[in-house]
Scaffold this motif. Structure first.
Motif, short mmCIF file in Angstrom:
data_model
loop_
_atom_site.label_atom_id
_atom_site.label_comp_id
_atom_site.label_asym_id
_atom_site.label_seq_id
_atom_site.Cartn_x
_atom_site.Cartn_y
_atom_site.Cartn_z
N LEU A 147 0.81 -1.21 0.00
CA LEU A 147 0.00 0.00 0.00
C LEU A 147 0.85 1.26 0.00
O LEU A 147 0.46 2.28 -0.58
CB LEU A 147 -0.93 0.01 1.22
N GLY A 148 2.01 1.21 0.66
CA GLY A 148 2.77 2.43 0.87
C GLY A 148 3.76 2.78 -0.22
O GLY A 148 4.04 3.96 -0.46
N ARG A 149 4.33 1.77 -0.90
CA ARG A 149 5.45 2.06 -1.78
C ARG A 149 5.29 1.56 -3.22
O ARG A 149 6.07 1.94 -4.08
CB ARG A 149 6.73 1.44 -1.21
N LYS A 150 4.31 0.73 -3.48
CA LYS A 150 4.23 0.11 -4.81
C LYS A 150 3.36 0.91 -5.77
O LYS A 150 2.44 1.63 -5.36
CB LYS A 150 3.71 -1.32 -4.70
N THR A 151 3.67 0.76 -7.05
CA THR A 151 2.85 1.38 -8.10
C THR A 151 1.54 0.61 -8.24
O THR A 151 1.37 -0.49 -7.69
CB THR A 151 3.58 1.36 -9.44
N ALA A 152 0.59 1.19 -8.97
CA ALA A 152 -0.70 0.53 -9.17
C ALA A 152 -0.53 -0.83 -9.82
O ALA A 152 -1.17 -1.81 -9.42
CB ALA A 152 -1.61 1.42 -10.01
#
Length: 244
Positions: A147-152
């Motif tokens: 949720l915090g660091r990844k792209t869609a």
């Protein structure tokens, strides 16, 4: 023909992954005496946050969500329980979450008070509960990263990978390079869970399909022709997958 309601512990499909995984035959006999089954339809509430729970349970089939409601009425999905996961907590009478079935579900329920006594008297159950709790902690940390660091795109690929490896762990899909899974969440629910818009979820799923990472049959059934290729799309920095 044995039905789910007459299923014996020794024949349970989640026997080797659930809270009873390490129980011996005598301990299983004790569990048989305090268990019963409950069935739920999609959308049916298993329990509301704050309600007293007279039971704890293992998910045998189906999927449910955990969600919390804020003071202004906004709802956030905070977790998803799959087969072999555990609902409830010994020595806690209520749950902090709304637990809602999103598919047809069958739960193996244990009356809470007798189960609490078993936890104290049966090391195999208490040790397994500890293992499952630590696994949940690892999953929560993994989800914080998603949720915090990844792209869609990485979020969508990660969710598909998590479901695939969990289903493989309990034997719902074969351990092979060509994996077929049925997504338990609608695209609207995926958007809520991942903190994305519905349009972004649909666009990223279509992009993964166009690039050959996944194949779609309808809106829910997904074939993963090359699991390693999907894992590459998650952005995770590790070598190899959970399914071999």
């Amino acid at each position: 023909m044995q039905t789910m309601d007459t299923l014996e512990c020794s024949d349970c499909p989640i026997r080797h992954n659930a809270v009873c995984a390490k129980c011996d035959s005598q301990e299983l006999e004790i569990l048989e005496e305090i268990k019963y089954y409950r069935h739920y339809e999609p959308g049916q509430t298993i329990c509301w946050a704050g309600d007293e729970m007279g039971f704890v349970a293992s998910v045998i089939t189906g999927v449910c969500t955990l969600s919390q409601t804020l003071e202004d009425g906004r709802t956030q999905m905070v977790g998803m329980l799959l087969p072999s996961d555990f609902i409830g907590r010994p020595n806690r009478e209520s749950t902090p979450y709304d637990v809602i079935a999103i598919t047809e579900m069958t739960l193996c329920c244990f009356r809470r008070k007798p189960f609490e006594r078993l936890v104290h008297e049966t090391p195999h159950i208490s040790h397994r509960l500890l293992e499952m709790t630590l696994d949940d902690l690892d999953a929560a940390r993994e989800w914080m990263l998603i949720l915090g660091r990844k792209t869609a795109r990485e979020k969508i690929a990660s969710l598909i990978n998590i479901i695939a490896r969990r289903e493989a762990a309990v034997g719902l899909v074969p351990h092979s390079s060509n994996v077929v899974v049925d997504l338990p969440l609608t695209r609207e629910a995926m958007a809520d869970y991942l903190g994305l818009t519905l349009e972004t979820v649909s666009r990223q799923i279509s992009a993964l399909k166009k690039d050959g990472i996944i194949h779609l049959e309808g809106k829910r059934r997904i074939t993963i022709p090359d699991l390693e290729a999907l894992i590459q799309e998650t952005g995770d920095d590790y070598d190899g997958g959970m399914i071999s």
